[in-house]
Write an enzyme that holds these catalytic residues in place. Structure first.
Site, mmCIF file in Angstrom:
data_model
loop_
_atom_site.group_PDB
_atom_site.id
_atom_site.type_symbol
_atom_site.label_atom_id
_atom_site.label_comp_id
_atom_site.label_asym_id
_atom_site.label_seq_id
_atom_site.Cartn_x
_atom_site.Cartn_y
_atom_site.Cartn_z
ATOM 1 N N ASP A 46 0.847 -1.206 0.000
ATOM 2 C CA ASP A 46 0.000 0.000 0.000
ATOM 3 C C ASP A 46 0.877 1.250 0.000
ATOM 4 O OD1 ASP A 46 0.879 -0.176 2.594
ATOM 5 O OD2 ASP A 46 -1.092 0.050 3.528
ATOM 6 N N SER A 47 2.208 1.041 -0.004
ATOM 7 C CA SER A 47 3.134 2.149 -0.259
ATOM 8 C C SER A 47 2.804 2.816 -1.590
ATOM 9 C CB SER A 47 4.580 1.645 -0.282
ATOM 10 O OG SER A 47 4.711 0.511 -1.127
ATOM 11 N N ASP A 85 -1.016 -6.025 -0.081
ATOM 12 C CA ASP A 85 -1.339 -5.453 1.224
ATOM 13 C C ASP A 85 -2.840 -5.355 1.417
ATOM 14 O OD1 ASP A 85 0.570 -4.761 3.148
ATOM 15 O OD2 ASP A 85 1.355 -3.144 1.897
ATOM 16 N N LYS A 115 -1.026 -9.343 3.061
ATOM 17 C CA LYS A 115 -0.203 -8.915 4.207
ATOM 18 C C LYS A 115 -1.042 -7.973 5.067
ATOM 19 C CE LYS A 115 3.409 -5.882 3.710
ATOM 20 N NZ LYS A 115 2.975 -4.702 4.501
ATOM 21 N N GLU A 117 -0.885 -5.455 8.601
ATOM 22 C CA GLU A 117 -0.075 -4.789 9.625
ATOM 23 C C GLU A 117 -0.680 -5.023 11.009
ATOM 24 O OE1 GLU A 117 0.594 -0.638 8.842
ATOM 25 O OE2 GLU A 117 1.359 -1.025 6.818
ATOM 26 N N GLU A 184 9.723 -4.083 9.858
ATOM 27 C CA GLU A 184 10.092 -2.785 9.272
ATOM 28 C C GLU A 184 10.723 -1.874 10.318
ATOM 29 O OE1 GLU A 184 7.122 -0.953 6.802
ATOM 30 O OE2 GLU A 184 8.295 0.895 6.578
HETATM 31 O O1 KIV Z 1 3.626 -1.029 1.578
HETATM 32 C C1 KIV Z 1 4.773 -1.486 1.468
HETATM 33 O O2 KIV Z 1 5.470 -1.315 0.461
HETATM 34 C C2 KIV Z 1 5.305 -2.228 2.610
HETATM 35 C C3 KIV Z 1 6.777 -2.479 2.639
HETATM 36 C C4 KIV Z 1 7.475 -1.223 2.995
HETATM 37 C C5 KIV Z 1 7.112 -3.603 3.560
HETATM 38 O O3 KIV Z 1 4.562 -2.582 3.485
#
Ligand code: KIV
Length: 266
Positions: A46-47, A85, A115, A117, A184
């Site tokens: 989600d970056s 994410d 994924k 968090e 992270e």
């Molecule tokens: O969103 C993302 O790219 C991430 C990485 C920084 C691990 O969660």
């Protein structure tokens, strides 16, 4: 044509002490190039909210955004494991809502895993997703979706109390059925301890060399942002200069009448 790796393959890497090389990706060309290398995993992070959409945090990213980009990444690659994410708001409301969103992401994109968090709080969600057949990676340490709680993107778990919680959370995620944990921006020694305590792989970003794998955000490591200067990012290219120089040369050629040439015309 390759055979796509699975999360189980990456779990086996840990027993063979083989490192996992992961990168983020969000679009066709970058994915196609990554796919032609030996990268084991692509994280559609989600970056993308920050490095693709230009927002100041990952919080505005929606499930629809994740599905749009993940589908492109899956369809542009044949080899690496693809992890998407679960964005902010997609798993906090209820376990049922989380399963509904994860099912959409998996079903509509064809990715291999999601994924999430968070620590102990996400255990019920992970348990339900795993028993529904959806592989899940955890994410501990700096969790950017909690930026409003942390107030900064600084190093996490520097002090014993937070480190202790992180170590406990990692074991809880493994027990809940997570197939790996992203770590992270935490001290390298803590990441080493966590890595040694788990049977599932750890994938670090700013977490030192002892993790079972490493991930970087593609636009950071390619040097798109000349001002970005995170200690944990090694810039493997300077695309900012490459692109800027190419565009400047193009403008010069257009304005001087040097482009297109006879050879470039019909
Ligand atoms: O969103 C993302 O790219 C991430 C990485 C920084 C691990 O969660």
């Amino acid at each position: 044509m390759g055979k796509r790796l699975s999360v189980v393959d990456l779990q086996k890497y840990k027993t063979k002490s083989r490192k996992i090389a992961a990168l983020t990706a969000y679009s066709f060309y970058e994915t196609r190039i990554i796919d032609s290398t030996a990268v084991d995993m692509i994280l559609v992070g989600d970056s993308l909210g920050m490095v693709f959409q230009g927002k100041t945090s990952t919080i505005p990213v929606s499930v629809d955004h994740m599905i749009y980009h993940t589908k492109i990444v899956v369809e542009s690659s044949q080899n690496p494991v693809i992890v998407a994410d679960m964005p902010f708001g997609s798993f906090q409301i209820s376990v049922e809502k989380a399963v509904e969103n994860a099912v959409r992401i998996i079903k509509e994109t064809g990715c291999n895993a999601v994924k999430i968090e968070g620590g102990e709080i996400v255990v019920p969600v992970i348990e339900q997703l795993v028993s529904s057949g959806i592989p899940v990676y955890g994410h501990l340490g700096l969790t950017p979706q909690s930026i409003n709680k942390f107030g900064s993107y600084k190093l996490r778990a520097k002090h014993d109390d937070e480190a202790l919680i992180l170590k406990k959370d990692a074991l809880l995620l493994e027990k809940a059925g997570a197939c790996g944990v992203f770590l992270e921006k935490i001290p390298a020694e803590l990441a080493k301890e966590v890595t040694l305590s788990l049977n599932i792989p750890t994938i670090g970003i700013g977490a030192g060399v002892h993790c079972d794998g490493q991930v970087l955000v593609i636009s950071d490591m390619l040097g798109y942002d000349s001002e970005l200067n995170f200690r944990f990012v090694r810039k493997y290219a300077d695309l900012n200069t490459v692109i800027k120089t190419a565009v400047e040369n193009y403008v010069k050629d257009v304005c001087s009448g040097n482009f297109p040439s006879n050879e470039e015309s019909y």
